[in-house]
Design a protein around this motif. Structure first.
Motif, PDB file in Angstrom:
ATOM      1  N   ARG A   1      40.820  62.714  14.277  1.00  0.00           N
ATOM      2  CA  ARG A   1      41.503  62.482  15.555  1.00  0.00           C
ATOM      3  C   ARG A   1      42.809  61.706  15.361  1.00  0.00           C
ATOM      4  O   ARG A   1      43.818  61.990  16.028  1.00  0.00           O
ATOM      5  CB  ARG A   1      40.576  61.731  16.502  1.00  0.00           C
ATOM      6  CG  ARG A   1      39.454  62.592  17.060  1.00  0.00           C
ATOM      7  CD  ARG A   1      38.483  61.775  17.880  1.00  0.00           C
ATOM      8  NE  ARG A   1      37.456  62.618  18.473  1.00  0.00           N
ATOM      9  CZ  ARG A   1      36.301  62.168  18.926  1.00  0.00           C
ATOM     10  NH1 ARG A   1      36.021  60.864  18.865  1.00  0.00           N
ATOM     11  NH2 ARG A   1      35.416  63.004  19.457  1.00  0.00           N
TER      12      ARG A   1
ATOM     13  N   ASP B   1      46.282  63.146  16.539  1.00  0.00           N
ATOM     14  CA  ASP B   1      47.058  62.371  17.520  1.00  0.00           C
ATOM     15  C   ASP B   1      48.493  62.174  17.048  1.00  0.00           C
ATOM     16  O   ASP B   1      49.449  62.310  17.826  1.00  0.00           O
ATOM     17  CB  ASP B   1      46.401  61.000  17.752  1.00  0.00           C
ATOM     18  CG  ASP B   1      45.146  61.074  18.595  1.00  0.00           C
ATOM     19  OD1 ASP B   1      44.928  62.112  19.254  1.00  0.00           O
ATOM     20  OD2 ASP B   1      44.366  60.096  18.585  1.00  0.00           O
TER      21      ASP B   1
ATOM     22  N   ALA C   1      50.407  65.519  17.109  1.00  0.00           N
ATOM     23  CA  ALA C   1      50.680  65.917  18.495  1.00  0.00           C
ATOM     24  C   ALA C   1      51.819  65.097  19.091  1.00  0.00           C
ATOM     25  O   ALA C   1      52.629  65.611  19.872  1.00  0.00           O
ATOM     26  CB  ALA C   1      49.415  65.760  19.334  1.00  0.00           C
ATOM     27  N   GLU C   2      51.900  63.845  18.696  1.00  0.00           N
ATOM     28  CA  GLU C   2      52.936  62.965  19.222  1.00  0.00           C
ATOM     29  C   GLU C   2      54.293  63.229  18.588  1.00  0.00           C
ATOM     30  O   GLU C   2      55.316  63.297  19.269  1.00  0.00           O
ATOM     31  CB  GLU C   2      52.542  61.503  18.996  1.00  0.00           C
ATOM     32  CG  GLU C   2      53.611  60.507  19.435  1.00  0.00           C
ATOM     33  CD  GLU C   2      53.315  59.073  19.006  1.00  0.00           C
ATOM     34  OE1 GLU C   2      54.200  58.216  19.185  1.00  0.00           O
ATOM     35  OE2 GLU C   2      52.210  58.816  18.488  1.00  0.00           O
TER      36      GLU C   2
ATOM     37  N   TYR D   1      39.342  69.310  19.695  1.00  0.00           N
ATOM     38  CA  TYR D   1      40.195  68.146  19.929  1.00  0.00           C
ATOM     39  C   TYR D   1      41.664  68.508  19.686  1.00  0.00           C
ATOM     40  O   TYR D   1      42.548  68.158  20.472  1.00  0.00           O
ATOM     41  CB  TYR D   1      39.775  66.993  19.023  1.00  0.00           C
ATOM     42  CG  TYR D   1      40.497  65.703  19.306  1.00  0.00           C
ATOM     43  CD1 TYR D   1      40.065  64.856  20.326  1.00  0.00           C
ATOM     44  CD2 TYR D   1      41.615  65.318  18.567  1.00  0.00           C
ATOM     45  CE1 TYR D   1      40.740  63.665  20.610  1.00  0.00           C
ATOM     46  CE2 TYR D   1      42.292  64.141  18.836  1.00  0.00           C
ATOM     47  CZ  TYR D   1      41.840  63.314  19.860  1.00  0.00           C
ATOM     48  OH  TYR D   1      42.517  62.149  20.131  1.00  0.00           O
ATOM     49  N   SER D   2      41.894  69.227  18.619  1.00  0.00           N
ATOM     50  CA  SER D   2      43.249  69.656  18.284  1.00  0.00           C
ATOM     51  C   SER D   2      43.816  70.568  19.366  1.00  0.00           C
ATOM     52  O   SER D   2      44.965  70.427  19.788  1.00  0.00           O
ATOM     53  CB  SER D   2      43.240  70.367  16.933  1.00  0.00           C
ATOM     54  OG  SER D   2      44.517  70.797  16.568  1.00  0.00           O
TER      55      SER D   2
ATOM     56  N   ASN E   1      42.940  70.698  22.518  1.00  0.00           N
ATOM     57  CA  ASN E   1      43.167  69.921  23.731  1.00  0.00           C
ATOM     58  C   ASN E   1      44.413  69.040  23.640  1.00  0.00           C
ATOM     59  O   ASN E   1      44.959  68.616  24.662  1.00  0.00           O
ATOM     60  CB  ASN E   1      41.941  69.063  24.058  1.00  0.00           C
ATOM     61  CG  ASN E   1      40.750  69.903  24.494  1.00  0.00           C
ATOM     62  OD1 ASN E   1      40.917  71.056  24.912  1.00  0.00           O
ATOM     63  ND2 ASN E   1      39.558  69.350  24.390  1.00  0.00           N
ATOM     64  N   LYS E   2      44.849  68.766  22.413  1.00  0.00           N
ATOM     65  CA  LYS E   2      46.081  68.010  22.199  1.00  0.00           C
ATOM     66  C   LYS E   2      47.310  68.918  22.193  1.00  0.00           C
ATOM     67  O   LYS E   2      48.432  68.463  21.994  1.00  0.00           O
ATOM     68  CB  LYS E   2      45.997  67.230  20.881  1.00  0.00           C
ATOM     69  CG  LYS E   2      45.104  66.001  20.943  1.00  0.00           C
ATOM     70  CD  LYS E   2      45.751  64.905  21.776  1.00  0.00           C
ATOM     71  CE  LYS E   2      44.940  63.649  21.822  1.00  0.00           C
ATOM     72  NZ  LYS E   2      45.639  62.557  22.543  1.00  0.00           N
TER      73      LYS E   2
END
Length: 199
Positions: free
Chosen positions: A48, A52, A55-56, A83-84, A86-87
């Motif tokens: 994660r 994160d 994604a940022e 998770y990826s 959803n990001k």
């Protein structure tokens, strides 16, 4: 004077995320035979954290979700891919040896995972050749898993590209190339022929 570079300009555009270096096969060409690293699986927290940051800083980066192991032996792989997704990270590729596609309907979950590309290795178009290269593998499992994966993606109009990779191993699977290519062309399966390498 030169313009100041943004931090995103310095951040990579391509990543390899190795969920695990465990594998369910013992392939003849694989570098795992000389691997010195201990076996392990990436923890969810670390996965994660990586996602994160990508994604940022670089949301359009291309992510390879594989390394020297078989990603699908990671029991939390689909949670990591979710998770990826959803990001917002959709530019991605996961390669698999295909042995677990039929297990508990994994081909469906993989197709729905949000990956933009899925690659499956099929190094032989006969039981004899395939299982001589992919030691511990089952030819029918991989071939039938590929068929199910393609069928599911097409039936549900999922916009995920699937590519089959056929690694040519001299003296073992060259005679299977023609029937493999014919099968792919008949079924409109995308494929590539790969010259064997030794890493």
């Amino acid at each position: 004077s030169f313009p100041t570079r943004r931090s995103s300009d310095l951040f990579p555009y391509e990543f390899y995320i190795e969920a695990t270096n465990h594998c369910d096969l013992d392939c003849t060409m694989c570098a795992r035979t000389t691997m010195k690293r201990p076996l392990g699986t990436m923890k969810m927290d670390l996965s994660r954290k990586i996602i994160d940051e990508i994604a940022e800083k670089q949301p359009h980066a291309f992510i390879h979700y594989y390394g020297i192991g078989e990603s699908m032996v990671d029991k939390k792989l689909f949670q990591k891919l979710e998770y990826s997704r959803n990001k917002g990270l959709r530019n991605s590729l996961l390669f698999t040896n295909g042995q677990l596609l039929l297990h508990k309907g994994n081909y469906k979950t993989l197709a729905e995972s949000g990956l933009s590309n899925i690659g499956v290795d099929l190094d032989g178009f006969s039981k004899e050749a395939y299982e001589k290269i992919r030691i511990g593998g089952n030819y029918e499992k991989t071939r039938d898993g590929i068929v199910k994966l393609y069928e599911y993606i097409r039936e549900h109009d999922i916009r995920t590209r699937v590519e089959l990779a056929y690694q040519i191993v001299p003296g073992i699977n060259e005679h299977d190339i023609a029937p493999f290519v014919a099968w792919c062309n008949t079924n409109s399966y995308e494929y590539k022929l790969v010259t064997m390498h030794d890493w």
